[in-house]
Design an enzyme around this catalytic site. Structure first.
Site, mmCIF file in Angstrom:
data_model
loop_
_atom_site.group_PDB
_atom_site.id
_atom_site.type_symbol
_atom_site.label_atom_id
_atom_site.label_comp_id
_atom_site.label_asym_id
_atom_site.label_seq_id
_atom_site.Cartn_x
_atom_site.Cartn_y
_atom_site.Cartn_z
ATOM 1 N N LYS A 83 -8.540 18.735 49.877
ATOM 2 C CA LYS A 83 -9.276 17.516 50.203
ATOM 3 C C LYS A 83 -8.902 17.063 51.616
ATOM 4 O O LYS A 83 -7.710 16.897 51.935
ATOM 5 C CB LYS A 83 -8.892 16.398 49.230
ATOM 6 C CG LYS A 83 -9.872 16.185 48.103
ATOM 7 C CD LYS A 83 -9.364 15.064 47.232
ATOM 8 C CE LYS A 83 -10.451 14.429 46.428
ATOM 9 N NZ LYS A 83 -9.905 13.387 45.546
HETATM 10 O O1 G3P Z 1 -10.165 10.729 43.784
HETATM 11 C C1 G3P Z 1 -11.201 10.046 44.388
HETATM 12 C C2 G3P Z 1 -11.809 8.957 43.541
HETATM 13 O O2 G3P Z 1 -12.352 9.488 42.364
HETATM 14 C C3 G3P Z 1 -10.956 7.738 43.354
HETATM 15 O O3 G3P Z 1 -11.498 6.827 42.454
HETATM 16 O O4 G3P Z 1 -11.232 4.857 40.999
HETATM 17 O O5 G3P Z 1 -9.650 5.175 42.911
HETATM 18 O O6 G3P Z 1 -12.007 4.540 43.333
HETATM 19 P P1 G3P Z 1 -11.065 5.256 42.429
#
Ligand code: G3P
Length: 218
Positions: A83
């Protein structure tokens, strides 16, 4: 649509991978920090559980360091997808890494044009964050709709991964729009399985069977 778990919790991944419908895992620095221990060892263990893409994120912000970290992460296991954040330094790094055959998931994408730029640089996956846009009163799924349409217009091969999913409706909409992948917390995956009428129906079938005096089918 492929289904990924958005977690670094090895026990949860093992438990839910047993369903046979988990195609990969996404992690990020926050999720690995919550897990504790040696992050690289955790990533390696995840790769032994899931026979699919496992995203692992660099923490460097400058090109040279990003490249070095990405190579280190990619060398952990063939399942690793690195990533890289959607920045100018990140775009430079995606170009170099993709030419080396290292698969890149471009993270922290919030507009369709950011996704197009990452795809042009050579990203294997782009990850628009829908929940974080919804959180600030923008329409996260609109970014998915437009990104999928743009990629179709130009036959872009880069996969669209719906990230920052908060609830089952995000997953439904991702599938309706033709997104390639949805990554979700374990809680959301478990919500997808359940319906009260499934539970009630099963209970009734078993009760009727037993009332008729039947037992196990062997
Ligand atoms: O890993 C990236 C993403 O899915 C993070 O999600 O819930 O932290 O906005 P969130």
């Amino acid at each position: 649509m492929r289904i990924f778990l958005d977690t670094a919790n090895v026990d949860e991944i093992r438990r839910l991978a047993a369903t046979g419908v988990i195609d990969g895992v996404t992690t990020n620095p926050t999720l690995l920090a919550q897990q504790g221990g040696d992050p690289l060892a955790v990533l390696k263990e995840i790769c032994t559980i899931v026979q699919g893409d496992v995203s692992a994120e660099v923490v460097a912000t400058q090109h040279e360091e990003m490249i070095a970290e990405a190579r280190r992460l990619a060398a952990l296991d063939p399942h690793i997808v690195v990533k890289i954040p959607m920045t100018a330094e990140g775009l430079r790094s995606i170009r170099v890494l993709s030419r080396e055959g290292i698969r890149v998931n471009t993270t922290l994408i919030f507009t369709p044009i950011q996704a197009l730029l990452a795809a042009k640089a050579g990203a294997y996956i782009v990850s628009p964050f829908v929940g974080r846009l919804d959180d600030i009163a923008h329409r996260g799924m609109q970014v998915i709709r437009q990104t999928v349409a743009i990629f179709r217009n130009y036959q872009v091969k880069t996969q669209v991964l719906v990230a920052s999913i908060r609830h089952p409706l995000h997953v439904l909409e991702a599938a309706r729009l033709g997104a390639d992948i949805a990554t979700m917390p374990t809680k959301v995956f478990e919500q997808l399985l359940k319906h009260p009428l499934t539970d009630i129906g099963l209970e009734r079938f078993l009760k009727d069977w037993q009332s008729a005096g039947y037992g196990r089918i062997l």
